[in-house]
Scaffold this motif. Structure first.
Motif, PDB file in Angstrom:
ATOM      1  N   ASP A 199      10.889   5.042  -7.786  1.00 13.08           N
ATOM      2  CA  ASP A 199      10.298   3.727  -8.036  1.00 13.08           C
ATOM      3  C   ASP A 199      10.638   2.735  -6.924  1.00 13.08           C
ATOM      4  N   SER A 200      11.292   3.223  -5.867  1.00 14.68           N
ATOM      5  CA  SER A 200      11.686   2.374  -4.739  1.00 14.68           C
ATOM      6  C   SER A 200      11.182   2.980  -3.438  1.00 14.68           C
ATOM      7  N   LEU A 201      10.498   2.191  -2.628  1.00 11.49           N
ATOM      8  CA  LEU A 201      10.018   2.683  -1.336  1.00 11.49           C
ATOM      9  C   LEU A 201      11.195   3.026  -0.430  1.00 11.49           C
TER      10      LEU A 201
ATOM     11  N   ASP B 186       0.832  -1.208   0.000  1.00 15.61           N
ATOM     12  CA  ASP B 186       0.000   0.000   0.000  1.00 15.61           C
ATOM     13  C   ASP B 186       0.866   1.257   0.000  1.00 15.61           C
ATOM     14  N   MET B 187       1.916   1.253   0.823  1.00 15.02           N
ATOM     15  CA  MET B 187       2.776   2.421   0.897  1.00 15.02           C
ATOM     16  C   MET B 187       3.543   2.625  -0.403  1.00 15.02           C
ATOM     17  N   GLU B 188       3.959   1.538  -1.024  1.00 14.74           N
ATOM     18  CA  GLU B 188       4.616   1.631  -2.336  1.00 14.74           C
ATOM     19  C   GLU B 188       3.666   2.236  -3.370  1.00 14.74           C
ATOM     20  N   ALA B 189       2.402   1.843  -3.287  1.00 14.76           N
ATOM     21  CA  ALA B 189       1.405   2.394  -4.210  1.00 14.76           C
ATOM     22  C   ALA B 189       1.212   3.886  -3.964  1.00 14.76           C
ATOM     23  N   LEU B 190       1.203   4.290  -2.694  1.00 11.65           N
ATOM     24  CA  LEU B 190       1.038   5.706  -2.370  1.00 11.65           C
ATOM     25  C   LEU B 190       2.229   6.519  -2.872  1.00 11.65           C
ATOM     26  N   VAL B 191       3.419   5.962  -2.720  1.00 14.01           N
ATOM     27  CA  VAL B 191       4.612   6.633  -3.243  1.00 14.01           C
ATOM     28  C   VAL B 191       4.511   6.774  -4.760  1.00 14.01           C
ATOM     29  N   HIS B 192       4.040   5.727  -5.437  1.00 18.10           N
ATOM     30  CA  HIS B 192       3.841   5.806  -6.893  1.00 18.10           C
ATOM     31  C   HIS B 192       2.825   6.899  -7.228  1.00 18.10           C
ATOM     32  N   PHE B 193       1.743   6.952  -6.474  1.00 15.51           N
ATOM     33  CA  PHE B 193       0.702   7.965  -6.682  1.00 15.51           C
ATOM     34  C   PHE B 193       1.317   9.363  -6.663  1.00 15.51           C
ATOM     35  N   TRP B 194       2.123   9.661  -5.638  1.00 15.46           N
ATOM     36  CA  TRP B 194       2.683  11.007  -5.518  1.00 15.46           C
ATOM     37  C   TRP B 194       3.853  11.230  -6.467  1.00 15.46           C
ATOM     38  N   ARG B 195       4.471  10.162  -6.911  1.00  9.79           N
ATOM     39  CA  ARG B 195       5.472  10.304  -7.967  1.00  9.79           C
ATOM     40  C   ARG B 195       4.787  10.747  -9.258  1.00  9.79           C
ATOM     41  N   VAL B 196       3.626  10.159  -9.538  1.00 15.21           N
ATOM     42  CA  VAL B 196       2.846  10.541 -10.723  1.00 15.21           C
ATOM     43  C   VAL B 196       2.368  11.983 -10.615  1.00 15.21           C
ATOM     44  N   ILE B 197       1.774  12.328  -9.472  1.00 16.01           N
ATOM     45  CA  ILE B 197       1.282  13.693  -9.284  1.00 16.01           C
ATOM     46  C   ILE B 197       2.429  14.690  -9.403  1.00 16.01           C
ATOM     47  N   GLY B 198       3.559  14.384  -8.771  1.00 20.16           N
ATOM     48  CA  GLY B 198       4.716  15.268  -8.858  1.00 20.16           C
ATOM     49  C   GLY B 198       5.152  15.487 -10.297  1.00 20.16           C
ATOM     50  N   TYR B 199       5.219  14.399 -11.064  1.00 23.67           N
ATOM     51  CA  TYR B 199       5.593  14.487 -12.484  1.00 23.67           C
ATOM     52  C   TYR B 199       4.622  15.388 -13.240  1.00 23.67           C
TER      53      TYR B 199
END
Length: 348
Positions: A203-205, A177-190
């Protein structure tokens, strides 16, 4: 060992680049200089998993983001831009600005990320707003821009405490779940203009956690300890404005909670947190009775009650109700600011 050493060097370089080139690199130059699109590494399954994860921890993550908004005000470059724009220095202007921020963020968490969707339009509006703010501010002072460094630090405000302080916040933890959240904010940041080399989320927690620890330790903690005089005015305006979204807010209590999440020495609450090197006088001793009550209640909720599914369900439900009311019938804002200033619309 070689892989671990390489990761450490990469993260050290990240902080160095953020504090050098990232300070002078603007988030965007012009609204026509970019095309809003999904990153090539976008993972729809992870993105939607992160949305579900947020909904399951709505209350706890909202408090994390509120503390994140508060700590970001301690960064001089960000604070200077906000003071200059004069859009969040009073309770009513802060109400409008930060309720809009909440609405944008909830759009990202609740809507599907597709061209033409409310979420997509919301991201586009935020990105245009950053360009406009940077242009207005830099016109008066060339050094006062919305930089890549400022954007990365602001990104921490939205997700950093969730990742690093989930135990203190009562967020239910699962690595996937936390990895998914990090991906979410990586996308938003981009999508809002943070270049990959400055994006706090990777791409790494584990790599993301290390970047966040560095930003917290080297940027946020010193700034919060040596905060500028204008911080308190802006911070109190933030809390007073968002009182209309959640009336159980108090500046002193939330500043303590923010300092505690930032791991500033002396901001402990429970006896077993205190180290031998810390002053035995507790930071909240001079708080008003109400501030001390709010602080105690927050710690009780986050560190005890949110461990039970019933309380998570109840408090998450209260946040859903608050979102509905602030959108369609913001009666607390009616009382505080009048009907004319109470309705906030982000997608006109």
């Amino acid at each position: 060992m070689e892989i671990e050493k390489k990761t450490e060097n990469d993260e050290s370089n990240y902080l160095h680049n953020l504090l050098t080139d990232g300070v002078s690199t603007p988030v965007d130059v012009d609204v026509d200089a970019y095309e809003l699109k999904l990153p090539p590494w976008y993972d729809d399954t992870k993105f939607k998993r992160a949305q579900r994860y947020f909904k399951a921890n709505f209350f706890a993550m909202f408090v994390a983001k509120l503390c994140g908004l508060l700590v970001v005000l301690a960064i001089p470059s960000i604070l200077d831009v906000l003071v200059y724009t004069n859009q969040s220095s009073t309770a009513v202007t802060a109400y409008k600005r930060y309720i809009a921020t909440i609405m944008h963020t909830l759009n990202w968490y609740y809507e599907e990320l597709l061209p033409g969707s409310a979420s997509w339009k919301s991201i586009a509006a935020v990105r245009r707003g950053h360009v406009a703010t940077s242009k207005r501010s830099s016109a008066k002072n060339a050094a006062r821009i919305v930089s890549q460094k400022d954007m990365a630090v602001t990104q921490f405000g939205f997700v950093g405490y969730i990742v690093l302080g989930y135990k203190k916040l009562g967020i239910v933890y699962a690595a996937d779940d936390m990895e998914a959240l990090v991906h979410f904010w990586r996308v938003i940041g981009y999508m809002i203009g943070i270049q990959d080399s400055y994006n706090l989320c990777t791409d790494s927690l584990s790599g993301t956690e290390e970047r966040m620890r560095q930003v917290q330790k080297q940027i946020l903690r010193p700034a919060l300890i040596a905060r500028k005089e204008s911080f308190e005015k802006m911070g109190r305006a933030l809390i007073e404005g968002l009182w209309c979204f959640n009336p159980f807010l108090d500046y002193d209590a939330f500043l303590f909670l923010t300092s505690r999440l930032t791991e500033i020495p002396g901001y402990h609450y429970w006896k077993d947190e205190q180290t031998s090197a810390e002053n035995s006088e507790l930071k909240y001793h001079n708080f008003s009775r109400y501030s001390r009550f709010v602080l105690y209640f927050l710690l009780l909720v986050h560190e005890v009650l949110l461990g039970y599914a019933f309380f998570r369900w109840y408090l998450n439900g209260q946040m859903i109700i608050s979102r509905f009311l602030i959108t369609y019938f913001p009666f607390l804002a009616f009382y505080k600011f009048g009907i004319g200033d109470s309705y906030v619309r982000i997608l006109k």
